[in-house]
Scaffold this motif. Structure first.
Motif, short mmCIF file in Angstrom:
data_model
loop_
_atom_site.label_atom_id
_atom_site.label_comp_id
_atom_site.label_asym_id
_atom_site.label_seq_id
_atom_site.Cartn_x
_atom_site.Cartn_y
_atom_site.Cartn_z
N GLN A 7 6.16 -17.95 10.21
CA GLN A 7 5.28 -18.18 11.19
C GLN A 7 4.05 -17.51 11.42
O GLN A 7 3.12 -17.64 12.34
N ARG A 8 3.83 -16.45 10.62
CA ARG A 8 2.55 -15.61 10.98
C ARG A 8 1.49 -15.90 10.06
O ARG A 8 0.62 -15.21 9.86
N GLY A 9 1.30 -17.11 9.74
CA GLY A 9 0.45 -17.52 8.69
C GLY A 9 -1.07 -17.46 9.27
O GLY A 9 -1.49 -17.74 10.58
N THR A 10 -1.87 -17.21 8.43
CA THR A 10 -3.63 -17.60 8.65
C THR A 10 -3.97 -18.77 7.79
O THR A 10 -3.18 -19.57 7.75
N SER A 11 -5.26 -18.59 7.53
CA SER A 11 -5.69 -19.85 6.74
C SER A 11 -5.20 -19.91 5.48
O SER A 11 -4.67 -19.25 5.05
N SER A 12 -4.92 -21.29 5.10
CA SER A 12 -4.43 -21.75 3.78
C SER A 12 -5.25 -21.71 2.66
O SER A 12 -5.13 -22.09 1.66
N LEU A 13 -6.63 -21.24 3.11
CA LEU A 13 -7.40 -21.22 2.06
C LEU A 13 -7.10 -20.74 0.73
O LEU A 13 -7.47 -20.96 -0.34
N ASP A 14 -6.52 -19.24 0.82
CA ASP A 14 -6.41 -18.38 -0.08
C ASP A 14 -5.19 -18.99 -1.06
O ASP A 14 -5.40 -19.15 -2.15
N LEU A 15 -4.46 -19.66 -0.34
CA LEU A 15 -3.06 -20.47 -1.37
C LEU A 15 -3.76 -21.55 -1.91
O LEU A 15 -3.49 -21.74 -3.21
N TRP A 16 -4.58 -22.29 -1.27
CA TRP A 16 -5.04 -23.55 -1.85
C TRP A 16 -6.02 -22.99 -3.21
O TRP A 16 -6.07 -23.56 -4.22
N ILE A 17 -6.96 -21.98 -3.06
CA ILE A 17 -7.80 -21.62 -3.90
C ILE A 17 -6.85 -21.01 -5.24
O ILE A 17 -7.05 -21.49 -6.45
N ARG A 18 -5.65 -20.41 -5.06
CA ARG A 18 -4.78 -19.89 -6.12
C ARG A 18 -4.27 -20.91 -7.04
O ARG A 18 -4.17 -20.85 -7.96
N SER A 19 -3.80 -21.88 -5.95
CA SER A 19 -3.14 -23.28 -6.55
C SER A 19 -4.15 -24.10 -7.49
O SER A 19 -3.95 -24.37 -8.58
N ALA A 20 -5.26 -24.07 -6.88
CA ALA A 20 -6.34 -24.86 -7.53
C ALA A 20 -6.65 -24.17 -9.07
O ALA A 20 -6.83 -24.96 -9.82
N ARG A 21 -6.96 -22.85 -8.79
CA ARG A 21 -7.12 -22.21 -10.40
C ARG A 21 -5.99 -22.41 -11.12
O ARG A 21 -6.28 -22.55 -12.20
#
Ligand code: HEM
Ligand code: FES
Length: 398
Positions: A7-21
């Motif tokens: 439940q402690r999440g912040t932005s999902s940008l980082d995960l999105w970027i890693r997955s996209a890479r």
């Protein structure tokens, strides 16, 4: 206890970027695999390469296939440069250094090849970039390009193989498939290079002995020469713009290191070790730059969980968990105070931590984490045990 870290999440940008890479890289790797498999057929004959080209390369040559491929290349290269620009320290493994250098070198080395094969026909629709035509150019007219292609095959393959391996080797399935996958990783580029050389020899023989074939190749070269000035201009502009972007990425990396220098922070470890670092570095980077042993099987990509630590105090001085961190921790049995040392960055002041796994934890700690659950309290970690195995990539470097 499974952590409430979910439940402690912040932005999902980082995960999105890693997955996209990752997925754009895997997609490009699939293309390179089919391309090299096609080239390996040169060991059979020139006809076999071009006959199979229609089958193996068809998905990539369709309108949708070309578009997705171009998009994947753009996304992957952009994220690659973005990742470089966001780095804050020089703590890189040798494998990371190799992967970054090879990745950065790929576009300028490939651009002429890509423009000739995929863009010429936009200007001269009758031009067909068959293997026969391209190999004739490489082996007869421009041997320097032939060597460049040999070089680029190795660069791209090593870069892709490292990326693929560092992802797949952490999966539980790896021990079952490694005996099939590893030989493929080594054999594909070798067979492709041999196919390239064999087909080249056949091309040279035909150019000397088959007048009709020579006419066909000359006609194709004539068509290409109509588009050449435009292609050269595009080439120069794309390469120049690319190097500007690369310079910006590396400059940003240097600035981040320089700026962080003026803000020292401190980490206290279980036992009595202490390390001093710069604001903005991850806990793992601080450990490694200070020579403190710390497990980090995935080299800080936030995937293996082996760098995890318990935060004893000062947790408020750390960056909040990223989605990548939450995802990895949610697959492990951890407490509310557990963080991934490679993802948690120390912004100010001090923090006290206890490493959960010993520094000699090997790849099995990522594949079967339950077998590595500490039975004693973290403060009993003993790093004086066997020699550390710091990376799955040291096990074998494809
Ligand atoms: C266009 C030029 C390229 C650049 C600038 C580039 C850059 C990068 C960078 C910086 C990384 C991450 C390294 C790290 O973890 O810090 C990476 C990962 C990767 N690259 Fe590339 N790359 C390029 C081309 C390619 C090509 C052509 C392929 C496939 C044939 C490829 C496949 C991969 C894979 C599979 C990964 C692993 C992804 C991950 O771990 O998330 N790359 N690349
Ligand atoms: S080093 Fe793998 S998750 Fe941190």
């Amino acid at each position: 206890m499974v952590s409430s870290v979910k439940q402690r999440g912040t932005s999902s940008l980082d995960l999105w970027i890693r997955s996209a890479r990752l997925f754009s890289g895997l997609f490009l790797s699939l293309f390179v695999l089919t391309h090299l498999a096609n080239l390996a057929l040169g060991l059979v004959s020139l006809e076999a390469i071009d006959a199979w080209r229609g089958i193996l390369m068809a998905p990539w040559r369709s309108g949708a296939g070309s578009l997705i491929l171009a998009l994947a290349a753009f996304i992957h290269a952009s994220i690659g440069l973005y990742t470089i620009s966001k780095r804050r320290s020089l703590t890189l493994s040798r494998v990371d250094v190799v992967q970054i250098i090879l990745g950065v070198l790929t576009p300028p080395l490939l651009i002429t090849h890509v423009l000739t094969l995929r863009v010429t026909s936009l200007f001269v629709p009758e031009f067909d970039a068959s293997y026969a035509v391209i190999l004739s150019v490489y082996w007869s007219l421009a041997p320097a390009y032939a060597f460049q292609q040999l070089f680029v095959v190795m660069i791209v393959w090593v870069h892709a193989a490292i990326g693929f391996y560092s992802w797949i080797a952490l999966r539980p399935v790896w021990p079952r498939i490694r005996n099939i996958v590893l030989p493929i990783l080594f054999l594909v580029p070798i067979l492709a290079l041999l196919g390239f050389v064999e087909a080249g020899k056949e091309v040279l023989y035909r150019l000397e002995n088959d007048a009709a074939w020579l006419d066909h190749i000359r006609a194709a070269q004539h068509l290409y020469s109509q588009a050449a000035p435009t292609l050269n201009a595009i080439n120069t502009n794309v390469v120049a713009s690319y190097w500007i972007l690369v310079s910006i990425a590396f400059l940003s990396w240097a600035v981040r290191i320089y700026v962080g220098r003026s803000r020292p922070v401190r980490v206290f470890y279980e036992g009595d070790a202490t390390a001093t670092g710069r604001s903005g570095l991850s806990l793992l980077e601080i450990s490694l730059t200070s020579g403190i042993p710390h497990a980090h099987i995935c080299q800080g990509r936030g995937r293996c969980g082996t760098c995890r630590v318990d935060i004893l105090r000062g947790g408020q001085n750390l960056t909040p968990p990223t989605d990548q961190e939450i995802k990895t921790l949610s697959q492990l049995h951890v407490t509310d105070t557990t963080r991934l040392a490679c993802q948690a960055r120390l912004l100010q002041g001090e923090v006290a931590i206890a490493r959960i796994l010993p520094a000699y934890a090997d790849i099995s700690a990522a594949q079967t984490p339950e077998e590595w659950e500490p039975k004693d309290s973290p403060s009993k970690i003993d790093d004086t045990l066997p020699a550390p195995v710091s990376s799955p990539l040291q096990e074998v470097t494809p």
